[in-house]
Scaffold this motif. Structure first.
Motif, PDB file in Angstrom:
ATOM      1  N   ASN A 135       0.847  -1.187   0.000  1.00 47.90           N
ATOM      2  CA  ASN A 135       0.000   0.000   0.000  1.00 47.90           C
ATOM      3  C   ASN A 135       0.887   1.243   0.000  1.00 47.90           C
ATOM      4  N   VAL A 136       0.542   2.171  -0.871  1.00 41.87           N
ATOM      5  CA  VAL A 136       1.245   3.445  -0.931  1.00 41.87           C
ATOM      6  C   VAL A 136       0.221   4.528  -0.602  1.00 41.87           C
ATOM      7  N   ILE A 137       0.522   5.322   0.428  1.00 38.31           N
ATOM      8  CA  ILE A 137      -0.421   6.351   0.862  1.00 38.31           C
ATOM      9  C   ILE A 137       0.253   7.719   0.796  1.00 38.31           C
ATOM     10  N   PHE A 138      -0.363   8.630   0.052  1.00 35.77           N
ATOM     11  CA  PHE A 138       0.096  10.015  -0.029  1.00 35.77           C
ATOM     12  C   PHE A 138      -0.658  10.813   1.026  1.00 35.77           C
ATOM     13  N   LEU A 139       0.056  11.257   2.045  1.00 39.24           N
ATOM     14  CA  LEU A 139      -0.540  12.038   3.126  1.00 39.24           C
ATOM     15  C   LEU A 139      -0.130  13.502   2.990  1.00 39.24           C
ATOM     16  N   GLU A 140      -0.486  14.291   3.984  1.00 36.64           N
ATOM     17  CA  GLU A 140      -0.246  15.739   3.922  1.00 36.64           C
ATOM     18  C   GLU A 140       1.235  16.098   3.900  1.00 36.64           C
ATOM     19  N   ASP A 141       2.057  15.382   4.659  1.00 34.33           N
ATOM     20  CA  ASP A 141       3.469  15.750   4.754  1.00 34.33           C
ATOM     21  C   ASP A 141       4.450  14.647   4.375  1.00 34.33           C
ATOM     22  N   HIS A 142       3.951  13.458   3.974  1.00 33.03           N
ATOM     23  CA  HIS A 142       4.851  12.374   3.593  1.00 33.03           C
ATOM     24  C   HIS A 142       4.118  11.311   2.770  1.00 33.03           C
ATOM     25  N   VAL A 143       4.920  10.431   2.175  1.00 35.56           N
ATOM     26  CA  VAL A 143       4.415   9.261   1.461  1.00 35.56           C
ATOM     27  C   VAL A 143       4.851   8.042   2.262  1.00 35.56           C
ATOM     28  N   SER A 144       3.911   7.118   2.515  1.00 29.51           N
ATOM     29  CA  SER A 144       4.234   5.907   3.265  1.00 29.51           C
ATOM     30  C   SER A 144       4.033   4.686   2.381  1.00 29.51           C
ATOM     31  N   PHE A 145       4.974   3.756   2.464  1.00 29.31           N
ATOM     32  CA  PHE A 145       4.881   2.471   1.782  1.00 29.31           C
ATOM     33  C   PHE A 145       4.669   1.409   2.853  1.00 29.31           C
ATOM     34  N   PHE A 146       3.538   0.717   2.788  1.00 33.35           N
ATOM     35  CA  PHE A 146       3.181  -0.282   3.799  1.00 33.35           C
ATOM     36  C   PHE A 146       3.206  -1.681   3.200  1.00 33.35           C
ATOM     37  N   GLN A 147       3.780  -2.607   3.954  1.00 29.23           N
ATOM     38  CA  GLN A 147       3.593  -4.039   3.714  1.00 29.23           C
ATOM     39  C   GLN A 147       3.017  -4.575   5.000  1.00 29.23           C
ATOM     40  N   GLY A 148       1.737  -4.850   4.981  1.00 28.43           N
ATOM     41  CA  GLY A 148       1.063  -5.259   6.209  1.00 28.43           C
ATOM     42  C   GLY A 148       0.601  -4.038   6.986  1.00 28.43           C
ATOM     43  N   ASP A 149       0.829  -4.049   8.313  1.00 29.64           N
ATOM     44  CA  ASP A 149       0.324  -2.984   9.178  1.00 29.64           C
ATOM     45  C   ASP A 149       1.305  -1.850   9.434  1.00 29.64           C
ATOM     46  N   LYS A 150       2.587  -2.095   9.286  1.00 26.36           N
ATOM     47  CA  LYS A 150       3.562  -1.062   9.636  1.00 26.36           C
ATOM     48  C   LYS A 150       4.229  -0.495   8.386  1.00 26.36           C
ATOM     49  N   PRO A 151       4.570   0.806   8.445  1.00 27.15           N
ATOM     50  CA  PRO A 151       5.221   1.405   7.277  1.00 27.15           C
ATOM     51  C   PRO A 151       6.628   0.855   7.090  1.00 27.15           C
ATOM     52  N   GLU A 152       6.911   0.450   5.875  1.00 26.50           N
ATOM     53  CA  GLU A 152       8.245  -0.051   5.566  1.00 26.50           C
ATOM     54  C   GLU A 152       9.179   1.098   5.196  1.00 26.50           C
ATOM     55  N   LYS A 153       8.628   2.096   4.526  1.00 30.22           N
ATOM     56  CA  LYS A 153       9.428   3.251   4.115  1.00 30.22           C
ATOM     57  C   LYS A 153       8.555   4.497   4.158  1.00 30.22           C
ATOM     58  N   VAL A 154       9.102   5.580   4.691  1.00 28.30           N
ATOM     59  CA  VAL A 154       8.409   6.865   4.743  1.00 28.30           C
ATOM     60  C   VAL A 154       9.318   7.901   4.079  1.00 28.30           C
ATOM     61  N   ILE A 155       8.751   8.630   3.127  1.00 30.98           N
ATOM     62  CA  ILE A 155       9.496   9.689   2.453  1.00 30.98           C
ATOM     63  C   ILE A 155       8.802  11.008   2.750  1.00 30.98           C
ATOM     64  N   LYS A 156       9.487  11.891   3.454  1.00 29.80           N
ATOM     65  CA  LYS A 156       8.905  13.190   3.809  1.00 29.80           C
ATOM     66  C   LYS A 156       9.053  14.169   2.638  1.00 29.80           C
ATOM     67  N   TYR A 157       8.051  15.029   2.494  1.00 24.90           N
ATOM     68  CA  TYR A 157       8.108  16.066   1.472  1.00 24.90           C
ATOM     69  C   TYR A 157       9.091  17.148   1.908  1.00 24.90           C
ATOM     70  N   PRO A 158       9.786  17.771   0.961  1.00 23.52           N
ATOM     71  CA  PRO A 158      10.590  18.943   1.325  1.00 23.52           C
ATOM     72  C   PRO A 158       9.676  20.045   1.847  1.00 23.52           C
ATOM     73  N   ARG A 159      10.208  20.955   2.612  1.00 24.05           N
ATOM     74  CA  ARG A 159       9.355  21.971   3.238  1.00 24.05           C
ATOM     75  C   ARG A 159       8.719  22.919   2.234  1.00 24.05           C
ATOM     76  N   THR A 160       9.239  22.972   1.014  1.00 26.42           N
ATOM     77  CA  THR A 160       8.665  23.849  -0.004  1.00 26.42           C
ATOM     78  C   THR A 160       7.543  23.174  -0.791  1.00 26.42           C
ATOM     79  N   LEU A 161       7.301  21.896  -0.553  1.00 26.16           N
ATOM     80  CA  LEU A 161       6.345  21.127  -1.339  1.00 26.16           C
ATOM     81  C   LEU A 161       5.129  20.766  -0.501  1.00 26.16           C
ATOM     82  N   LYS A 162       3.945  20.997  -1.040  1.00 31.43           N
ATOM     83  CA  LYS A 162       2.692  20.668  -0.359  1.00 31.43           C
ATOM     84  C   LYS A 162       1.853  19.773  -1.258  1.00 31.43           C
ATOM     85  N   HIS A 163       1.297  18.727  -0.661  1.00 32.05           N
ATOM     86  CA  HIS A 163       0.399  17.830  -1.383  1.00 32.05           C
ATOM     87  C   HIS A 163      -0.970  18.489  -1.479  1.00 32.05           C
ATOM     88  N   VAL A 164      -1.529  18.515  -2.693  1.00 29.65           N
ATOM     89  CA  VAL A 164      -2.828  19.136  -2.920  1.00 29.65           C
ATOM     90  C   VAL A 164      -3.871  18.029  -3.027  1.00 29.65           C
TER      91      VAL A 164
END
Length: 142
Positions: A64-93
């Motif tokens: 599962n890949v979830i685009f949230l307000e301040d980061h992208v999370s990659f999940f396998q099962g219940d816990k995030p395997e990888k989290v990538i934070k957005y740079p402070r100049t970038l906002k998800h619309v």
């Protein structure tokens, strides 16, 4: 005997011009660093997306890949395997969205939009590409 030197006005003008040049250089340097951070975010996202997709095919395990307000999370099962934070100049619309990467190649083409404080808008379109891989296409609007 008359002493030679600079007047207070001349010294002030030189200091003012020097400060302005220093400030201008610092501002341009900060914008360059922030633009590089945005570029690195998209590069890391593209690499992680491809890696997670291939792992999902090999292990036959959905990601599962979830685009949230301040980061992208990659999940396998219940816990995030990888989290990538957005740079402070970038906002998800838009609202948070979830994608499912699996060996079935079943994903609806969608677009994620990001707005940058550097005056750019990015659109990431997820769609099927050659060889069953999802492609991320960036569009930059100045």
């Amino acid at each position: 005997m008359q002493l030679k030197g600079f007047t207070l006005l001349e010294t002030s003008l030189v200091l003012l011009v020097s400060c302005f040049i220093f400030w201008l250089g610092f501002t341009l340097d900060q914008q360059t660093v922030e633009a590089l951070r945005e570029e690195n975010f998209f590069r890391e996202l593209r690499a992680e997306w491809a890696g997670q997709f291939y792992r999902a095919i090999q292990k036959n395990y959905p990601v599962n890949v979830i685009f949230l307000e301040d980061h992208v999370s990659f999940f396998q099962g219940d816990k995030p395997e990888k989290v990538i934070k957005y740079p402070r100049t970038l906002k998800h619309v838009g609202p948070p969205r979830q994608y499912l990467l699996s060996g079935t190649l079943a994903v609806h083409p969608q677009t994620e939009t990001f707005r940058s404080t550097l005056g750019k808008n990015y659109s990431l379109r997820f769609q099927l590409g050659y060889g069953g891989q999802y492609r991320i296409v960036e569009k930059k609007h100045a």
